[in-house]
Write a protein that holds these residues in place. Structure first.
Motif, mmCIF file in Angstrom:
data_model
loop_
_atom_site.group_PDB
_atom_site.id
_atom_site.type_symbol
_atom_site.label_atom_id
_atom_site.label_comp_id
_atom_site.label_asym_id
_atom_site.label_seq_id
_atom_site.Cartn_x
_atom_site.Cartn_y
_atom_site.Cartn_z
ATOM 1 N N GLN B 58 6.311 -15.665 -18.122
ATOM 2 C CA GLN B 58 6.417 -17.120 -17.961
ATOM 3 C C GLN B 58 7.878 -17.514 -18.099
ATOM 4 O O GLN B 58 8.736 -16.668 -18.280
ATOM 5 N N PHE B 59 8.140 -18.794 -18.025
ATOM 6 C CA PHE B 59 9.527 -19.286 -18.066
ATOM 7 C C PHE B 59 10.394 -18.515 -17.080
ATOM 8 O O PHE B 59 11.447 -18.015 -17.407
ATOM 9 N N ASN B 60 9.898 -18.430 -15.873
ATOM 10 C CA ASN B 60 10.612 -17.701 -14.843
ATOM 11 C C ASN B 60 11.791 -18.451 -14.272
ATOM 12 O O ASN B 60 12.719 -17.847 -13.771
ATOM 13 N N LEU B 61 11.700 -19.783 -14.334
ATOM 14 C CA LEU B 61 12.612 -20.582 -13.518
ATOM 15 C C LEU B 61 13.621 -21.316 -14.392
ATOM 16 O O LEU B 61 13.413 -21.524 -15.588
ATOM 17 N N LEU B 62 14.741 -21.666 -13.763
ATOM 18 C CA LEU B 62 15.693 -22.556 -14.424
ATOM 19 C C LEU B 62 15.090 -23.956 -14.336
ATOM 20 O O LEU B 62 14.989 -24.517 -13.241
ATOM 21 N N TYR B 64 15.941 -26.932 -14.956
ATOM 22 C CA TYR B 64 16.693 -28.101 -14.482
ATOM 23 C C TYR B 64 17.014 -28.011 -12.988
ATOM 24 O O TYR B 64 17.415 -28.978 -12.383
ATOM 25 N N ALA B 65 16.873 -26.788 -12.427
ATOM 26 C CA ALA B 65 17.247 -26.617 -11.025
ATOM 27 C C ALA B 65 16.069 -26.934 -10.123
ATOM 28 O O ALA B 65 14.905 -26.770 -10.505
ATOM 29 N N ARG B 66 16.378 -27.349 -8.906
ATOM 30 C CA ARG B 66 15.318 -27.639 -7.950
ATOM 31 C C ARG B 66 14.632 -26.331 -7.566
ATOM 32 O O ARG B 66 15.223 -25.249 -7.652
ATOM 33 N N ASP B 69 16.546 -24.191 -5.159
ATOM 34 C CA ASP B 69 17.683 -23.468 -5.734
ATOM 35 C C ASP B 69 17.216 -22.255 -6.516
ATOM 36 O O ASP B 69 17.851 -21.204 -6.504
ATOM 37 N N LEU B 72 16.403 -19.533 -4.059
ATOM 38 C CA LEU B 72 17.558 -18.966 -3.362
ATOM 39 C C LEU B 72 18.524 -18.254 -4.300
ATOM 40 O O LEU B 72 19.431 -17.555 -3.848
ATOM 41 N N LEU B 73 18.322 -18.426 -5.620
ATOM 42 C CA LEU B 73 19.293 -17.888 -6.578
ATOM 43 C C LEU B 73 19.585 -16.395 -6.398
ATOM 44 O O LEU B 73 20.755 -16.007 -6.366
ATOM 45 N N ARG B 125 10.509 -16.443 -5.207
ATOM 46 C CA ARG B 125 11.873 -16.026 -5.498
ATOM 47 C C ARG B 125 11.993 -14.501 -5.452
ATOM 48 O O ARG B 125 12.972 -13.959 -4.951
#
Lengths: 416, 196
Positions: B58-62, B64-66, B69, B72-73, B125
């Motif tokens: 879990q908590f895979n994503l940033l 605050y970022a869309r 983004d 594409l990171l 992603r």
């Protein structure tokens, strides 16, 4: 994209980041404000007297002569005799000469005897002349023109009586010959604001019954008789001189300094002001030092903020690493963050400074006679801002290095 | 391939080694013919960016970022993978749609999505640019049973389409049927933790 993500990350922590930005902004505004006041004060100081080419007084030090003749601080060691004054006045180089006579006071303010020439020739802040706001200039023997601060502090208005005291801190008044406030000079921000100006003859008149600084017992010459007397002063304290041609200043200065009949000193006000500023200037350096420390403190606060955010952001760092970001990217990201915070703080500080200047300028001018220029940022100020961002980058490096090490140790899986 | 193991059995450490985030003190890690243990740290990071898609529990994503983004990171650090993906934004949107994410989601901050949606974004992603290997560390553990099945179905579908291999770590033996190979970690690893 990295920049956008860094900004996004900062936005997500708007409260703590905002407080840090505010702290940096205030410190930058303070620092630049101190700079403004400092340069403003220096300019105001240098603008105290202009248009006068030479100041002449009894031989002492140039700073001392400047202090008592222009700033009304301290005392003259000696007077200039009438003969010397007339010799100087009759020199062909001299365009105009204004005598001033000091030594008496009214309450805490100095009384200066002079001629109409003072109002004609005294200039300050470039080419500004004294303006009489209410009332009129010196017309009657017992007319006094007072500075704005005198009027403000003592609540005088035109027509009020003024009794001049003998000396600077004495209890003996020239009570038998009261003056009348004839006019009030508009605020100038110069020592004129704190001066009671009377005519040179009036200074002579109030001392008719005095000898060697003491009243001759039992002698009171009636005012009517004094008005009939010849009140040409026997000596003056100093004189302001304007020359016909600026090239003649040094020749005349040398002539006065070598005047054989009496030890005299002629100074260039600008040069003496510079000398005096070097003495006063120590305080300004201290002030700049203190405000620079405030900026450093704010940046340290930012560093602490980034440090304390690291723990909760280990997860985030792990994501970056898993996506293939090199540890150097993590390092750069945190340094970038620090620079963004500092840049935002610096810009906001600039805005605060200008808002503050616009708001406070009329008040500062009225209260202290200090004119703060509002102008485009100087190169020096821009360098200051750059320096703030640069130091922030350095300050950001420490937490960034820690994040770098953490991200190496944590690997992909954060054990939280 | 499914890697089964109880918690504390060293699954995560093994994944870190496989992904090249941590270098092995002893032994070697091979991807095909490539020994990533022999690589310099920077090259390993680049290798990971190019070749591996990672999905966490879990908590895979940033947050605050869309979403876009976030997806594409990885391409940011992997030029070859970026080239494979073609137009990154279009590809990201295609993956979102294929994974059943609502159409307008790509410009919302990732933190506002539900856990299930976040996991699907993480899959998108991992899959963008079709890396040869997808590493998933218990990706379903944060999901409830019903969502788990849909999620796994979508994951398999997309992995097949991208021609990637999937290495998934789990403690849930019931998942075994779906995989070509199942390995129990206790069969291959003996874990010793030094007393703290």
């Amino acid at each position: 994209m990295i920049l956008r993500l860094a900004v996004g990350s900062l936005m997500a922590r708007a409260l703590t980041v905002g407080m840090t930005v505010l702290a940096i902004a205030l410190s930058v505004a303070l620092f630049l404000g101190v700079e403004k006041v400092r340069t403003g004060a220096r300019a105001s100081f240098a603008d105290t007297i202009s248009g006068t080419d030479l100041i002449v007084g009894a031989r002492s030090g140039s700073v001392q002569l400047l202090l008592y003749s222009v700033f009304r601080i301290g005392n003259a060691t000696n007077n200039v005799t009438r003969e010397s004054y007339q010799d100087i006045a009759s020199r062909p180089e001299v365009n105009w000469i204004v005598p001033i006579s000091l030594g008496d006071s009214h309450r805490q303010f100095r009384v200066m005897g002079t001629t109409q020439g003072f109002f004609d020739h005294y200039r300050y802040r470039g080419d500004r002349a004294l303006e009489i706001g209410t009332g009129h200039g010196l017309e009657d023997l017992y007319d006094a023109v007072i500075g704005a601060e005198v009027a403000g502090a003592l609540g005088y208005s035109v027509g009020d009586p003024i009794v001049v005291s003998h000396g600077l801190a004495s209890f003996s008044d020239h009570g038998d010959q009261p003056f009348r406030v004839a006019g009030i000079v508009e605020r100038t921000g110069t020592p004129v604001d704190r001066t009671v100006i009377v005519s040179l003859e009036a200074i002579e008149a109030i001392h008719v019954d005095w000898k060697s600084g003491a009243k001759i017992p039992g002698r009171t010459t009636p005012v009517e008789r004094i008005r009939q007397m010849d009140l040409t002063p026997t000596g003056i304290t100093a004189a302001m001189v304007g020359v016909e041609n600026r090239l003649q200043i040094f020749g005349l200065q040398r002539w006065i300094n070598e005047y054989p009949e009496e030890p005299l000193l002629a100074i260039l006000p600008g040069v003496a002001l510079q000398e005096l500023w070097q003495i006063v200037g120590v305080a300004e350096t201290a002030l700049v030092g203190v405000s620079a420390m405030v900026v450093v403190t704010a940046l340290l606060g930012m560093m602490a903020m980034i440090f304390s955010s690291l723990n909760e952001r280990r997860r985030e760092m792990a994501i970056w690493r898993a996506m293939g970001a090199r540890p150097a990217v993590i390092l750069g990201l945190l340094v970038l963050e620090a620079m963004l915070i500092a840049a935002a703080g610096a810009v906001l500080g600039f805005v605060l400074l200008y808002l503050g200047l616009v708001a406070a300028r009329p008040w500062v001018d009225a209260a202290f006679g200090l004119w703060l220029p509002i102008e485009a940022p100087t190169v020096r100020e821009l360098w200051t801002l750059l320096a703030v961002v640069g130091v922030a980058a350095l300050a950001g490096l420490l937490p960034a290095l820690r994040a770098y090490r953490l991200s190496l140790a944590d690997g992909m899986m954060v054990r939280t | 391939m499914l890697l089964l193991g109880a918690s504390g059995s060293g699954k995560s450490t093994l994944l870190s080694l496989i992904c090249g985030i941590v270098a092995a003190d002893q032994g070697k890690v091979h991807h095909g013919d490539v020994d990533i243990g022999a690589m310099r740290a920077g090259a390993r990071d680049r290798f990971r960016a190019e070749r591996i898609g990672v999905i966490f529990q879990q908590f895979n994503l940033l947050p605050y970022a869309r979403v876009i983004d976030n997806i594409l990171l990885p391409l940011r650090f992997a030029p070859e993978r970026r080239a494979r993906a073609g137009n990154g934004t279009t590809e990201a949107k295609r993956l979102c749609a294929a994974l059943g994410l609502p159409a307008g989601v790509s410009h919302t901050p990732a933190g506002q999505l539900s856990v299930g949606q976040q996991q699907r974004v993480a899959v998108a992603r991992a899959l963008i640019g079709s890396p040869p290997l997808i590493v998933a560390d218990e990706p379903t553990s944060a999901l409830d049973a019903a969502t788990q099945d849909t999620f796994l179905a979508l994951l398999f579908e997309q992995v097949t389409e991208a021609h990637s291999s999937l290495l998934m770590v789990s403690h849930d033996e019931r998942l075994g049927d779906r995989f070509d190979r199942v390995i129990r970690i206790e069969d291959v690893v003996s874990t010793v933790r030094e007393a703290a």
